[in-house]
Design a protein around this motif. Structure first.
Motif, PDB file in Angstrom:
ATOM      1  N   LEU A  46       0.827  -1.209   0.000  1.00  0.00           N
ATOM      2  CA  LEU A  46       0.000   0.000   0.000  1.00  0.00           C
ATOM      3  C   LEU A  46       0.860   1.258   0.000  1.00  0.00           C
ATOM      4  CD1 LEU A  46      -2.873  -1.045   2.425  1.00  0.00           C
ATOM      5  CD2 LEU A  46      -3.000  -0.753  -0.060  1.00  0.00           C
ATOM      6  N   GLN A  47       1.968   1.222   0.722  1.00  0.00           N
ATOM      7  CA  GLN A  47       2.847   2.394   0.751  1.00  0.00           C
ATOM      8  C   GLN A  47       3.446   2.677  -0.627  1.00  0.00           C
ATOM      9  OE1 GLN A  47       5.743   1.950   3.890  1.00  0.00           O
ATOM     10  NE2 GLN A  47       4.312   2.667   5.445  1.00  0.00           N
ATOM     11  N   THR A  48       3.596   1.644  -1.438  1.00  0.00           N
ATOM     12  CA  THR A  48       4.146   1.839  -2.777  1.00  0.00           C
ATOM     13  C   THR A  48       3.054   1.920  -3.849  1.00  0.00           C
ATOM     14  OG1 THR A  48       4.438  -0.554  -3.092  1.00  0.00           O
ATOM     15  CG2 THR A  48       6.320   0.688  -2.202  1.00  0.00           C
ATOM     16  N   GLY A  49       1.783   1.834  -3.435  1.00  0.00           N
ATOM     17  CA  GLY A  49       0.676   1.952  -4.377  1.00  0.00           C
ATOM     18  C   GLY A  49       0.543   0.776  -5.322  1.00  0.00           C
ATOM     19  N   GLU A  50       0.899  -0.399  -4.883  1.00  0.00           N
ATOM     20  CA  GLU A  50       0.877  -1.603  -5.715  1.00  0.00           C
ATOM     21  C   GLU A  50      -0.582  -1.981  -6.017  1.00  0.00           C
ATOM     22  OE1 GLU A  50       0.702  -5.148  -7.287  1.00  0.00           O
ATOM     23  OE2 GLU A  50       0.290  -5.281  -5.147  1.00  0.00           O
ATOM     24  N   PRO A  51      -0.999  -1.899  -7.284  1.00  0.00           N
ATOM     25  CA  PRO A  51      -2.416  -2.046  -7.624  1.00  0.00           C
ATOM     26  C   PRO A  51      -3.017  -3.432  -7.389  1.00  0.00           C
ATOM     27  CG  PRO A  51      -1.098  -1.829  -9.615  1.00  0.00           C
ATOM     28  CD  PRO A  51      -0.183  -1.582  -8.462  1.00  0.00           C
ATOM     29  N   PHE A  52      -2.245  -4.498  -7.544  1.00  0.00           N
ATOM     30  CA  PHE A  52      -2.803  -5.830  -7.319  1.00  0.00           C
ATOM     31  C   PHE A  52      -3.251  -5.995  -5.870  1.00  0.00           C
ATOM     32  CE2 PHE A  52      -0.123  -6.735 -11.079  1.00  0.00           C
ATOM     33  CZ  PHE A  52      -1.100  -7.246 -11.907  1.00  0.00           C
ATOM     34  N   LYS A  85      -4.779   7.970  -3.096  1.00  0.00           N
ATOM     35  CA  LYS A  85      -5.901   8.131  -2.155  1.00  0.00           C
ATOM     36  C   LYS A  85      -6.414   6.766  -1.709  1.00  0.00           C
ATOM     37  CE  LYS A  85      -9.577  10.441  -0.368  1.00  0.00           C
ATOM     38  NZ  LYS A  85      -9.868   9.709   0.847  1.00  0.00           N
ATOM     39  N   LEU A  86      -6.555   5.834  -2.645  1.00  0.00           N
ATOM     40  CA  LEU A  86      -6.998   4.489  -2.287  1.00  0.00           C
ATOM     41  C   LEU A  86      -6.023   3.844  -1.301  1.00  0.00           C
ATOM     42  CD1 LEU A  86      -8.249   2.976  -5.664  1.00  0.00           C
ATOM     43  CD2 LEU A  86      -9.608   3.337  -3.599  1.00  0.00           C
ATOM     44  N   SER A  87      -4.731   3.991  -1.558  1.00  0.00           N
ATOM     45  CA  SER A  87      -3.712   3.435  -0.664  1.00  0.00           C
ATOM     46  C   SER A  87      -3.836   4.033   0.735  1.00  0.00           C
ATOM     47  CB  SER A  87      -2.308   3.690  -1.211  1.00  0.00           C
ATOM     48  OG  SER A  87      -2.123   3.002  -2.421  1.00  0.00           O
ATOM     49  N   GLU A  88      -3.996   5.358   0.798  1.00  0.00           N
ATOM     50  CA  GLU A  88      -4.149   6.026   2.098  1.00  0.00           C
ATOM     51  C   GLU A  88      -5.406   5.554   2.817  1.00  0.00           C
ATOM     52  OE1 GLU A  88      -4.050  10.233   1.329  1.00  0.00           O
ATOM     53  OE2 GLU A  88      -1.976  10.145   0.598  1.00  0.00           O
ATOM     54  N   ASP A  89      -6.515   5.432   2.080  1.00  0.00           N
ATOM     55  CA  ASP A  89      -7.768   4.966   2.675  1.00  0.00           C
ATOM     56  C   ASP A  89      -7.622   3.555   3.224  1.00  0.00           C
ATOM     57  OD1 ASP A  89      -8.988   7.356   2.007  1.00  0.00           O
ATOM     58  OD2 ASP A  89     -10.074   6.537   0.273  1.00  0.00           O
ATOM     59  N   LEU A  90      -6.932   2.698   2.473  1.00  0.00           N
ATOM     60  CA  LEU A  90      -6.778   1.310   2.916  1.00  0.00           C
ATOM     61  C   LEU A  90      -5.789   1.186   4.073  1.00  0.00           C
ATOM     62  CD1 LEU A  90      -7.001  -0.478  -0.537  1.00  0.00           C
ATOM     63  CD2 LEU A  90      -8.757  -0.323   1.251  1.00  0.00           C
ATOM     64  N   LEU A  91      -4.752   2.012   4.092  1.00  0.00           N
ATOM     65  CA  LEU A  91      -3.865   2.033   5.259  1.00  0.00           C
ATOM     66  C   LEU A  91      -4.647   2.462   6.495  1.00  0.00           C
ATOM     67  CD1 LEU A  91      -0.628   3.530   3.679  1.00  0.00           C
ATOM     68  CD2 LEU A  91      -0.817   1.281   4.790  1.00  0.00           C
ATOM     69  N   SER A  92      -5.501   3.447   6.346  1.00  0.00           N
ATOM     70  CA  SER A  92      -6.351   3.906   7.442  1.00  0.00           C
ATOM     71  C   SER A  92      -7.312   2.796   7.884  1.00  0.00           C
ATOM     72  CB  SER A  92      -7.132   5.143   7.014  1.00  0.00           C
ATOM     73  OG  SER A  92      -8.003   5.557   8.027  1.00  0.00           O
ATOM     74  N   PHE A  93      -7.814   2.036   6.923  1.00  0.00           N
ATOM     75  CA  PHE A  93      -8.698   0.897   7.215  1.00  0.00           C
ATOM     76  C   PHE A  93      -8.020  -0.074   8.183  1.00  0.00           C
ATOM     77  CE2 PHE A  93      -9.718  -3.532   5.916  1.00  0.00           C
ATOM     78  CZ  PHE A  93     -11.051  -3.577   6.292  1.00  0.00           C
ATOM     79  N   PHE A  94      -6.771  -0.428   7.905  1.00  0.00           N
ATOM     80  CA  PHE A  94      -6.047  -1.345   8.786  1.00  0.00           C
ATOM     81  C   PHE A  94      -5.700  -0.687  10.115  1.00  0.00           C
ATOM     82  CE2 PHE A  94      -5.399  -3.524   4.768  1.00  0.00           C
ATOM     83  CZ  PHE A  94      -5.690  -4.829   5.146  1.00  0.00           C
TER      84      PHE A  94
END
Length: 136
Positions: A46-52, A85-94
């Motif tokens: 997520l920190q690197t924005g890996e789309p898979f 933004k998706l990466s940030e949202d998902l990091l926040s999710f965890f």
């Protein structure tokens, strides 16, 4: 508990923090070392924005929502998705999940690792520039 949402296209979906979401991501009960490693891989991705990884997390966390896996894949890979933004949202999710303590430990280590990688890349680029200068 605050519901966490993510916007995909024009729709807003609620991320599911239930046990099924985390099991779908390979995080299992009584598997401390494996969970730390798995969450570490997720955080670095997520920190690197890996789309898979983004797609897999969204599929798991949105499995109870009215959105297809294909719609998620198309949004991340083909639309104008804001990966950062998706990466940030998902990091926040965890960070706000039942795994928050493990997340905080793993995230701190991932931050150090990313900083170290940045330092290495700066040194490599500096060496390349020095070689180019020496050849001139």
């Amino acid at each position: 508990m605050t519901k966490q949402t993510v916007k995909i296209g024009k729709n807003v979906y609620t991320l599911n923090k239930g046990i099924g979401t985390f099991k779908a991501l390979g995080l299992m009960p009584n598997q401390i070392e494996e969970n730390i490693e798995g969450l570490g891989n997720i955080v670095l991705s997520l920190q690197t924005g890996e789309p898979f990884t983004i797609v897999e997390i969204l599929k798991a966390a949105l499995s109870t929502e009215d959105i297809t896996d294909e719609d998620i894949e198309n949004y991340v890979f083909e639309a104008d998705a804001d990966i950062e933004k998706l990466s940030e949202d998902l990091l926040s999710f965890f960070k706000n999940s039942a795994f928050k303590k493990t997340f905080n430990i793993v995230n701190e280590q991932a931050d150090k690792m990313m900083k170290s990688m940045d330092d290495v890349m700066e040194n490599v680029m500096s060496e390349i520039q020095n070689l180019n200068t020496d050849e001139s």
